[in-house]
Design a protein around this motif. Structure first.
Motif, short mmCIF file in Angstrom:
data_model
loop_
_atom_site.label_atom_id
_atom_site.label_comp_id
_atom_site.label_asym_id
_atom_site.label_seq_id
_atom_site.Cartn_x
_atom_site.Cartn_y
_atom_site.Cartn_z
N ARG A 33 0.72 -1.19 0.14
CA ARG A 33 -0.04 0.07 0.03
C ARG A 33 0.85 1.22 0.13
N PHE A 34 1.83 1.21 0.59
CA PHE A 34 2.84 2.14 0.77
C PHE A 34 3.67 2.37 -0.69
N LYS A 35 3.81 1.49 -1.23
CA LYS A 35 4.70 1.36 -2.52
C LYS A 35 3.78 2.17 -3.54
N ARG A 36 2.26 1.78 -3.35
CA ARG A 36 1.45 2.09 -4.50
C ARG A 36 1.34 3.67 -4.37
N GLU A 37 1.52 4.27 -2.98
CA GLU A 37 1.70 5.66 -3.00
C GLU A 37 2.89 6.48 -3.21
N GLY A 38 3.76 5.70 -3.80
CA GLY A 38 5.08 6.46 -4.12
C GLY A 38 6.17 6.24 -3.21
N VAL A 39 5.87 5.61 -2.05
CA VAL A 39 7.00 5.26 -0.96
C VAL A 39 8.07 4.30 -1.41
N ILE A 40 9.24 4.86 -1.28
CA ILE A 40 10.54 3.86 -1.41
C ILE A 40 10.30 2.71 -0.32
N VAL A 41 10.11 1.48 -0.54
CA VAL A 41 10.04 0.36 0.31
C VAL A 41 11.15 -0.63 0.21
N PRO A 42 11.35 -1.05 1.44
CA PRO A 42 12.69 -2.21 1.59
C PRO A 42 12.46 -3.23 0.80
N SER A 43 13.37 -4.03 0.13
CA SER A 43 13.20 -5.32 -0.52
C SER A 43 13.15 -6.37 0.63
N HIS A 44 12.94 -7.77 0.38
CA HIS A 44 12.58 -8.74 1.34
C HIS A 44 14.13 -9.01 1.99
N ASP A 45 15.22 -8.89 1.26
CA ASP A 45 16.62 -9.07 1.56
C ASP A 45 17.01 -8.12 2.54
N ILE A 46 16.49 -6.91 2.52
CA ILE A 46 16.80 -6.10 3.69
C ILE A 46 16.24 -6.44 5.01
N ILE A 47 14.95 -7.08 5.02
CA ILE A 47 14.47 -7.40 6.19
C ILE A 47 15.06 -8.76 6.62
N LYS A 48 15.37 -8.66 8.16
CA LYS A 48 15.89 -9.75 8.72
C LYS A 48 14.95 -10.77 9.19
N THR A 49 15.21 -11.88 9.25
CA THR A 49 14.45 -12.96 10.01
C THR A 49 14.41 -12.93 11.36
#
Length: 292
Positions: A33-49
């Motif tokens: 939803r943020f991405k559709r609003e034009g916000v830069i979002v992190p890729s999955h490989d930035i998000i740690k498990t």
């Protein structure tokens, strides 16, 4: 590129072995939803498990212990090589690897940056701490393949009041930057509060050297600039791990790199600089500092 299309019944991308619909699907929908609003979002490989965060947490505990030991022994008359030897031996004795040693050719196990050195000072037996010096000791530890990074300022003996104030305000900048980190906030919020506090005290932020993602590699995305605008930049989401490490100059922000060793960064005007650094993880409710 942020991955949005995953079969809802497939194993989740985070490695949990739980079905995607029961694990990260709602999380990804919110980011989308943020991405559709034009916000830069992190890729999955930035998000740690969770497993990766636990590994970074353990590396952080060792890294913090090493800096605590430096704090106990650092003093006038000590060489920066002695500091480096202590850092190296403590990390290795506890099953870790000094990340700095050999990194892109860096010759020592930590960085020791005195007075007008902004960062990347190389420890030396010829560099002796003197009464009145301020020094940043920057340590990064690898433990079981995970990285943790932090630095602290130390004041040697009778430090001039103006230098003491620089060290204290720089730490305040870091603490304000940490407080600005909120899940579903923005990266620019961090730089905004750091720059505002520094300039209110008449100092300059080194804008061209910043923090960074870390944990699985030494330096990862995102780049964390210490100047910024509120409500701009990449979306901050739970699971992101990065450093905040403001470098604050007493004088102008201009700097140069030592041509002889290719590493040591100094202020152009010869005035002092200070830096503090934490590694943190964004959580569902705020942040956790992993090493300091």
């Amino acid at each position: 590129m942020f991955k949005l299309k995953i079969n809802r019944n497939a194993p989740c991308w985070c490695g949990s072995e739980i079905k995607y619909k029961s694990c990260h699907m709602a999380f990804d929908d919110k980011i989308a939803r943020f991405k559709r609003e034009g916000v830069i979002v992190p890729s999955h490989d930035i998000i740690k498990t969770p497993e990766q965060i636990e590994g970074i947490r353990k590396a952080g505990k060792l890294n913090t212990m090493v800096l605590d030991k430096v704090a106990e022994v650092i003093k006038e008359g000590m060489s920066t090589l002695e500091i480096d030897t202590l850092v190296h031996d403590l990390i290795v004795e506890n099953g870790g690897v000094p990340a700095c040693l050999g990194y892109q050719g860096f010759p020592k196990s930590c960085c020791t940056s005195i007075n007008d050195v902004i960062c990347h000072g190389i420890p030396s037996e010829d560099e002796i701490l003197k009464d009145g010096d301020i020094i940043n000791v920057d340590v990064t530890t690898i433990l079981d393949g995970y990285y943790a990074d932090a630095s602290r300022m130390f004041m040697i003996g009778n430090v001039k009041e103006e230098d003491r104030k620089l060290v204290e305000v720089t730490k305040e900048c870091l603490e304000l930057g940490v407080k600005a980190v909120k899940p579903w906030g923005r990266l620019g919020d961090i730089g905004y509060v750091i720059d505002k506090h520094a300039t209110e005290h008449g100092y300059q932020v080194v804008a061209d050297i910043g923090g960074h993602g870390t944990g699985v590699e030494f330096h990862e995305d995102p780049y964390v600039c210490h100047i910024g605008e509120e409500g701009t930049g990449m979306l901050l989401v739970p699971g992101m791990v990065f450093t905040i490490e403001p470098m604050i100059n007493m004088g102008e922000e201009d700097f140069y790199t030592d041509e002889e060793n290719g590493w040591t960064v100094r202020t152009e005007d010869g005035k002092p600089s200070a830096q503090w650094e934490y590694t943190l993880v964004v959580t569902e409710t705020g942040i956790e500092i992993l090493t300091y």
